[in-house]
Enzyme design. Structure first.
Site, mmCIF file in Angstrom:
data_model
loop_
_atom_site.group_PDB
_atom_site.id
_atom_site.type_symbol
_atom_site.label_atom_id
_atom_site.label_comp_id
_atom_site.label_asym_id
_atom_site.label_seq_id
_atom_site.Cartn_x
_atom_site.Cartn_y
_atom_site.Cartn_z
ATOM 1 N N ASN A 193 0.864 -1.188 0.000
ATOM 2 C CA ASN A 193 0.000 0.000 0.000
ATOM 3 C C ASN A 193 0.896 1.232 0.000
ATOM 4 O O ASN A 193 1.506 1.560 1.013
ATOM 5 C CB ASN A 193 -0.892 -0.040 1.254
ATOM 6 N N LYS A 219 0.111 4.309 -0.271
ATOM 7 C CA LYS A 219 -0.502 5.525 0.306
ATOM 8 C C LYS A 219 -0.256 6.702 -0.640
ATOM 9 O O LYS A 219 -0.234 6.509 -1.849
ATOM 10 C CB LYS A 219 0.034 5.757 1.722
ATOM 11 N N HIS A 234 -9.438 1.775 5.323
ATOM 12 C CA HIS A 234 -8.115 1.908 5.927
ATOM 13 C C HIS A 234 -8.187 2.900 7.095
ATOM 14 O O HIS A 234 -8.951 3.865 7.050
ATOM 15 C CB HIS A 234 -7.101 2.391 4.874
ATOM 16 N N GLU A 252 -6.414 5.258 7.936
ATOM 17 C CA GLU A 252 -6.206 6.672 7.573
ATOM 18 C C GLU A 252 -7.476 7.268 6.970
ATOM 19 O O GLU A 252 -7.765 8.449 7.155
ATOM 20 C CB GLU A 252 -5.001 6.788 6.621
ATOM 21 N N GLU A 262 -5.288 -4.359 11.054
ATOM 22 C CA GLU A 262 -4.191 -3.409 11.211
ATOM 23 C C GLU A 262 -4.404 -2.602 12.492
ATOM 24 O O GLU A 262 -5.140 -1.601 12.486
ATOM 25 C CB GLU A 262 -4.154 -2.447 10.019
ATOM 26 N N GLY A 316 2.783 2.504 10.733
ATOM 27 C CA GLY A 316 3.779 3.549 10.506
ATOM 28 C C GLY A 316 4.547 3.940 11.761
ATOM 29 O O GLY A 316 5.239 4.959 11.780
ATOM 30 N N SER A 326 3.531 -1.914 10.317
ATOM 31 C CA SER A 326 4.981 -2.050 10.463
ATOM 32 C C SER A 326 5.506 -3.445 10.109
ATOM 33 O O SER A 326 6.412 -3.960 10.762
ATOM 34 C CB SER A 326 5.431 -1.640 11.863
HETATM 35 P P1 PGA Z 1 2.948 0.444 7.619
HETATM 36 O O1 PGA Z 1 1.475 0.682 7.018
HETATM 37 O O2 PGA Z 1 3.441 -0.870 7.063
HETATM 38 O O3 PGA Z 1 3.754 1.611 7.123
HETATM 39 O O4 PGA Z 1 2.819 0.415 9.096
HETATM 40 C C1 PGA Z 1 0.568 -0.390 6.880
HETATM 41 C C2 PGA Z 1 -0.754 0.120 6.347
HETATM 42 O O5 PGA Z 1 -1.178 1.208 6.760
HETATM 43 O O6 PGA Z 1 -1.410 -0.549 5.515
#
Ligand code: PGA
Length: 250
Positions: free
Chosen positions: A9, A11, A94, A96, A166, A172, A212
């Site tokens: 992903n 983003k 997601h 976000e 998640e 992140g 992560s």
């Molecule tokens: P990350 O993001 O691997 O940077 O923690 C995962 C995601 O938001 O799908």
């Protein structure tokens, strides 16, 4: 047997040409598509260009869609539009989208219906906040998000849903849920789907872990019985680290 599934992903990262270069070097690295289904979720504007470098087994996911077919919705993108440039998956719900853009479970549910109706596979993201986990209500939170996310979805459509667990505190941040904590949640999700739909649908349901994920923790996570793959953010933006993740089977 559930075949492992790993999606990068991106983003809001990478220009189209940066994305193409990344995809080319990942594909050139010879990941075994018999061992893992994998693909990319680039920003909308890169979908059609990235598609040129993929084969029919690759996954090309959009990061969102709107739930209406078309119309006066400035700035939105429809399911038909992403299908027309070769996307076969869409990420919905997601964290976000939920937290920064205030998408409600109700809106996410409408998007899930629209996506599966159009023939897309949905990656429905769910996950608890740190405060939910500290209060001991992480499972309740996640199962509620799933119940509302797939509300009124028939069993045939449910077969086109992948769930990505998640934990918001792990996205992140460099913090990963331990394999045991992730496995416990994945097991709870599968049990919940079994009750909501059927044992067969639950058995075939792919449940990805996200938050992560990196080359250092992928093998451990993938060794858990109910972890079927990963949704990878930061570590999918670098060819070397994403290839190491994709080759977790080595
Ligand atoms: P990350 O993001 O691997 O940077 O923690 C995962 C995601 O938001 O799908």
């Amino acid at each position: 047997m559930r075949k492992p599934l790993i999606i990068g992903n991106w983003k809001m990262n990478l220009t189209v040409s940066e994305g193409v270069n990344l995809v080319k070097s990942i594909i050139d690295s010879g990941v075994d598509q018999l061992k893992v289904d994998y693909g990319f979720a680039p920003p909308f504007v890169a979908l059609s260009e990235i598609k040129k470098y993929l084969n029919d087994s690759h996954i090309l996911a959009a990061q969102n869609i709107y739930f209406e077919d078309s119309g006066a919705y400035t700035g939105e993108v429809s399911a038909d539009m992403i299908l027309s440039v070769g996307a076969n998956y869409v990420i919905l719900g997601h964290s976000e989208r939920r937290h920064i853009f205030k998408e409600s479970d109700e809106v996410i549910n409408k998007k899930v219906h629209q996506a599966v109706k159009k023939g897309l596979t949905v990656v429905l993201c769910v996950g608890e906040l740190l405060e939910d986990r500290e209060a001991g209500c992480e499972t309740e939170t996640v199962l509620r998000q799933i119940a509302l996310g797939v509300k009124d979805l028939g069993p045939d459509h449910m077969k086109r849903v992948v769930i990505a667990y998640e934990p918001v505190w792990a996205i992140g941040t460099g913090k990963t849920a331990s394999k045991d904590d992730a496995e416990a949640m994945h097991r709870a999700i599968r049990g919940f789907i079994s009750k909501l739909y059927s044992e067969n649908i639950a058995k075939d349901l792919k449940i990805l872990y996200g938050g992560s994920v990196k080359p250092e923790n992928i093998k451990d996570l993938m060794s858990a019985e109910n972890i079927d793959g990963a949704l990878v953010g930061g570590a999918s933006l670098n060819a070397e680290s994403f290839v190491k993740i994709l080759k977790f089977y080595e």
